[in-house]
Design a protein around this motif. Structure first.
Motif, short mmCIF file in Angstrom:
data_model
loop_
_atom_site.label_atom_id
_atom_site.label_comp_id
_atom_site.label_asym_id
_atom_site.label_seq_id
_atom_site.Cartn_x
_atom_site.Cartn_y
_atom_site.Cartn_z
N HIS A 2 33.22 48.79 42.14
CA HIS A 2 31.90 48.25 42.38
C HIS A 2 31.79 46.86 41.74
O HIS A 2 32.55 46.53 40.84
N LYS A 3 30.85 46.08 42.21
CA LYS A 3 30.69 44.72 41.70
C LYS A 3 30.47 44.70 40.19
O LYS A 3 31.08 43.89 39.48
N ASP A 4 29.64 45.60 39.67
CA ASP A 4 29.39 45.61 38.23
C ASP A 4 30.66 45.94 37.44
O ASP A 4 30.87 45.40 36.34
N GLU A 5 31.52 46.78 37.97
CA GLU A 5 32.78 47.09 37.31
C GLU A 5 33.72 45.88 37.33
O GLU A 5 34.42 45.61 36.35
N LEU A 6 33.73 45.16 38.45
CA LEU A 6 34.54 43.95 38.53
C LEU A 6 34.06 42.91 37.53
O LEU A 6 34.87 42.24 36.88
N THR A 11 34.79 39.98 32.57
CA THR A 11 34.33 39.65 31.22
C THR A 11 35.42 39.91 30.19
O THR A 11 35.68 39.07 29.31
N LEU A 12 36.06 41.05 30.27
CA LEU A 12 37.13 41.38 29.33
C LEU A 12 38.27 40.37 29.42
O LEU A 12 38.77 39.88 28.40
N MET A 13 38.67 40.04 30.63
CA MET A 13 39.76 39.09 30.81
C MET A 13 39.37 37.70 30.32
O MET A 13 40.20 36.99 29.74
N HIS A 41 28.20 34.59 36.05
CA HIS A 41 27.69 34.25 37.38
C HIS A 41 27.55 35.53 38.21
O HIS A 41 28.24 35.73 39.20
N VAL A 42 26.62 36.36 37.83
CA VAL A 42 26.44 37.66 38.48
C VAL A 42 25.93 37.52 39.91
O VAL A 42 26.07 38.45 40.71
N HIS A 43 25.37 36.37 40.25
CA HIS A 43 24.89 36.13 41.61
C HIS A 43 26.01 35.85 42.60
O HIS A 43 25.81 35.93 43.80
N ARG A 44 27.21 35.55 42.09
CA ARG A 44 28.34 35.27 42.96
C ARG A 44 28.82 36.57 43.60
O ARG A 44 28.56 37.67 43.13
N LYS A 46 31.11 39.69 45.19
CA LYS A 46 32.13 40.60 44.70
C LYS A 46 33.51 40.03 44.98
O LYS A 46 34.40 40.08 44.11
N ALA A 47 33.71 39.45 46.16
CA ALA A 47 35.00 38.86 46.53
C ALA A 47 35.36 37.70 45.61
O ALA A 47 36.54 37.54 45.24
N GLU A 48 34.37 36.90 45.21
CA GLU A 48 34.65 35.77 44.31
C GLU A 48 35.08 36.26 42.93
O GLU A 48 35.99 35.70 42.32
#
Length: 94
Positions: A2-6, A11-13, A41-44, A46-48
């Protein structure tokens, strides 16, 4: 994922990247920086974020693989060897 997991992974990386920079590792992360995206940039899309993760992951792997003392440069090869060994024996249920 999911986007939030990505975004969490991104963030970790990014934290690992900042740690390397703080420790003075000489690497510019040009490709990642050219994407102009951060975990904030949470508005970007999922693919980005997914692209940023792969690009940053490649950059981090490059930084780590240059460290000959840790032997991390050989990790991928060793994991591949282990996978082949396990695959050739078959998986046994316990």
């Amino acid at each position: 994922m999911h986007k939030d997991e990505l975004i969490q992974l991104h963030t970790l990386m990014a934290q690992i990247k900042r740690h390397f920079e703080y420790m003075g590792m000489d690497y510019e992360f040009r490709h990642y920086n050219s994407l102009a995206i951060s975990p904030l940039h949470v508005h970007r899309s999922k693919a980005e974020h997914k692209q940023a993760i792969f690009v940053l992951g490649n950059d981090l792997a490059s930084v780590i693989s240059k460290d000959e003392l840790s032997g991390v440069a050989r990790t991928s090869t060793r994991m591949q060897e282990f996978a082949q060994r396990v695959g050739s024996r078959g998986i046994k249920s316990t």
